[in-house]
Design a protein around this motif. Structure first.
Motif, PDB file in Angstrom:
ATOM      1  N   LEU A  55       0.830  -1.213   0.000  1.00 23.93           N
ATOM      2  CA  LEU A  55       0.000   0.000   0.000  1.00 23.93           C
ATOM      3  C   LEU A  55       0.860   1.257   0.000  1.00 23.93           C
ATOM      4  O   LEU A  55       1.884   1.328   0.681  1.00 23.93           O
ATOM      5  CB  LEU A  55      -0.921   0.007   1.224  1.00 23.93           C
ATOM      6  CG  LEU A  55      -1.995  -1.069   1.280  1.00 23.93           C
ATOM      7  CD1 LEU A  55      -2.734  -1.013   2.617  1.00 23.93           C
ATOM      8  CD2 LEU A  55      -2.967  -0.925   0.125  1.00 23.93           C
ATOM      9  N   ARG A  56       0.396   2.235  -0.765  1.00 27.83           N
ATOM     10  CA  ARG A  56       1.065   3.532  -0.840  1.00 27.83           C
ATOM     11  C   ARG A  56       0.023   4.634  -0.649  1.00 27.83           C
ATOM     12  O   ARG A  56      -1.178   4.418  -0.817  1.00 27.83           O
ATOM     13  CB  ARG A  56       1.750   3.717  -2.211  1.00 27.83           C
ATOM     14  CG  ARG A  56       2.800   2.669  -2.531  1.00 27.83           C
ATOM     15  CD  ARG A  56       4.020   2.794  -1.601  1.00 27.83           C
ATOM     16  NE  ARG A  56       4.972   1.715  -1.825  1.00 27.83           N
ATOM     17  CZ  ARG A  56       5.142   0.696  -1.003  1.00 27.83           C
ATOM     18  NH1 ARG A  56       4.427   0.572   0.076  1.00 27.83           N
ATOM     19  NH2 ARG A  56       6.048  -0.238  -1.269  1.00 27.83           N
ATOM     20  N   GLU A  57       0.497   5.816  -0.346  1.00 27.88           N
ATOM     21  CA  GLU A  57      -0.401   6.953  -0.148  1.00 27.88           C
ATOM     22  C   GLU A  57      -1.306   7.115  -1.368  1.00 27.88           C
ATOM     23  O   GLU A  57      -0.852   7.031  -2.509  1.00 27.88           O
ATOM     24  CB  GLU A  57       0.404   8.233   0.077  1.00 27.88           C
ATOM     25  CG  GLU A  57      -0.465   9.421   0.405  1.00 27.88           C
ATOM     26  CD  GLU A  57       0.333  10.658   0.788  1.00 27.88           C
ATOM     27  OE1 GLU A  57      -0.272  11.725   0.870  1.00 27.88           O
ATOM     28  OE2 GLU A  57       1.561  10.539   0.997  1.00 27.88           O
ATOM     29  N   GLY A  58      -2.594   7.310  -1.105  1.00 31.50           N
ATOM     30  CA  GLY A  58      -3.569   7.496  -2.173  1.00 31.50           C
ATOM     31  C   GLY A  58      -4.261   6.208  -2.591  1.00 31.50           C
ATOM     32  O   GLY A  58      -5.253   6.244  -3.327  1.00 31.50           O
ATOM     33  N   ASP A  59      -3.761   5.041  -2.136  1.00 34.83           N
ATOM     34  CA  ASP A  59      -4.396   3.772  -2.461  1.00 34.83           C
ATOM     35  C   ASP A  59      -5.688   3.599  -1.670  1.00 34.83           C
ATOM     36  O   ASP A  59      -5.913   4.273  -0.659  1.00 34.83           O
ATOM     37  CB  ASP A  59      -3.464   2.595  -2.144  1.00 34.83           C
ATOM     38  CG  ASP A  59      -2.288   2.497  -3.106  1.00 34.83           C
ATOM     39  OD1 ASP A  59      -2.353   3.120  -4.190  1.00 34.83           O
ATOM     40  OD2 ASP A  59      -1.314   1.802  -2.770  1.00 34.83           O
ATOM     41  N   THR A  60      -6.520   2.680  -2.135  1.00 34.83           N
ATOM     42  CA  THR A  60      -7.778   2.353  -1.465  1.00 34.83           C
ATOM     43  C   THR A  60      -7.836   0.850  -1.252  1.00 34.83           C
ATOM     44  O   THR A  60      -7.450   0.073  -2.128  1.00 34.83           O
ATOM     45  CB  THR A  60      -8.988   2.792  -2.314  1.00 34.83           C
ATOM     46  OG1 THR A  60      -8.912   4.215  -2.508  1.00 34.83           O
ATOM     47  CG2 THR A  60     -10.309   2.449  -1.647  1.00 34.83           C
TER      48      THR A  60
END
Length: 187
Positions: A55-60
């Motif tokens: 997971l990275r920033e902006g993922d859902t």
């Protein structure tokens, strides 16, 4: 920004198709689906851990239901805090929850508390049922094998004329039961 999907079923015999279909309909691509086949009570789940590592920033993260992600308020809140700190959103289809909104964040916290309460109530009812059974003189666990069957099996085994499977079949017990009694009797 990617949309990940997490699926969990409690046992290997349960079907994942319903959850897969729901997550795909919500926009999750097959390559972003992560599946665990184990109890939600287990803190360490390999597919969940693998997904969390990607997971990275902006993922859902999309799940079919909150109880598929975790079984306690503590687990849910820890994941929510992690997602929030990493800038990851959570969408739960069954609860119509989307943590990208203030209402979604609030609802998530309330639903997590309710899920833990439900699990506690189930444990309490189970404990009460066990206590009631004990009060009636019932014992839990595997039923004991009749001593005459065990004696017959041990005598047949000691004769050396039969294989273990033949002894078990003749005595009407399982091979594992025969081995267990042989170990206990050091025979």
């Amino acid at each position: 920004m990617a949309t990940f999907g997490y699926i969990r079923v409690s046992s290997t015999g349960q079907e994942i198709a319903r959850q897969v279909d729901a997550l795909k309909a919500a926009g999750v691509e097959e390559r972003y689906l992560y599946v665990d086949k184990m109890s939600g009570a287990k803190a360490s789940r390999p597919a969940l851990n693998e997904m969390l590592g990607k997971l990275r920033e902006g993922d859902t993260v999309v799940i079919a239901s909150l109880d598929r992600l975790a079984r306690s308020t503590k687990q849910l809140l820890e994941l929510a805090e992690r997602f929030n700190a990493e800038g990851v959103s959570l969408v739960s289809l069954h609860e119509q929850l989307d943590t990208r909104t203030p209402q979604g964040k609030f609802t998530y916290t309330v639903l997590a508390a309710m899920a833990e309460m439900e699990r506690s109530l189930i444990r309490e009812r189970q404990r009460e049922g066990i206590e009631a059974a004990k009060a009636r003189g019932e014992t839990g666990g595997r039923p004991r094998v009749a001593s005459d069957k065990v004696k017959k099996a041990i005598a047949l085994y000691k004769s050396g004329q039969y294989s273990v499977s033949q002894v078990a079949a003749e005595a009407g017990i399982s091979v594992s039961t025969l081995y267990r009694y042989l170990r206990r009797n050091n025979n």
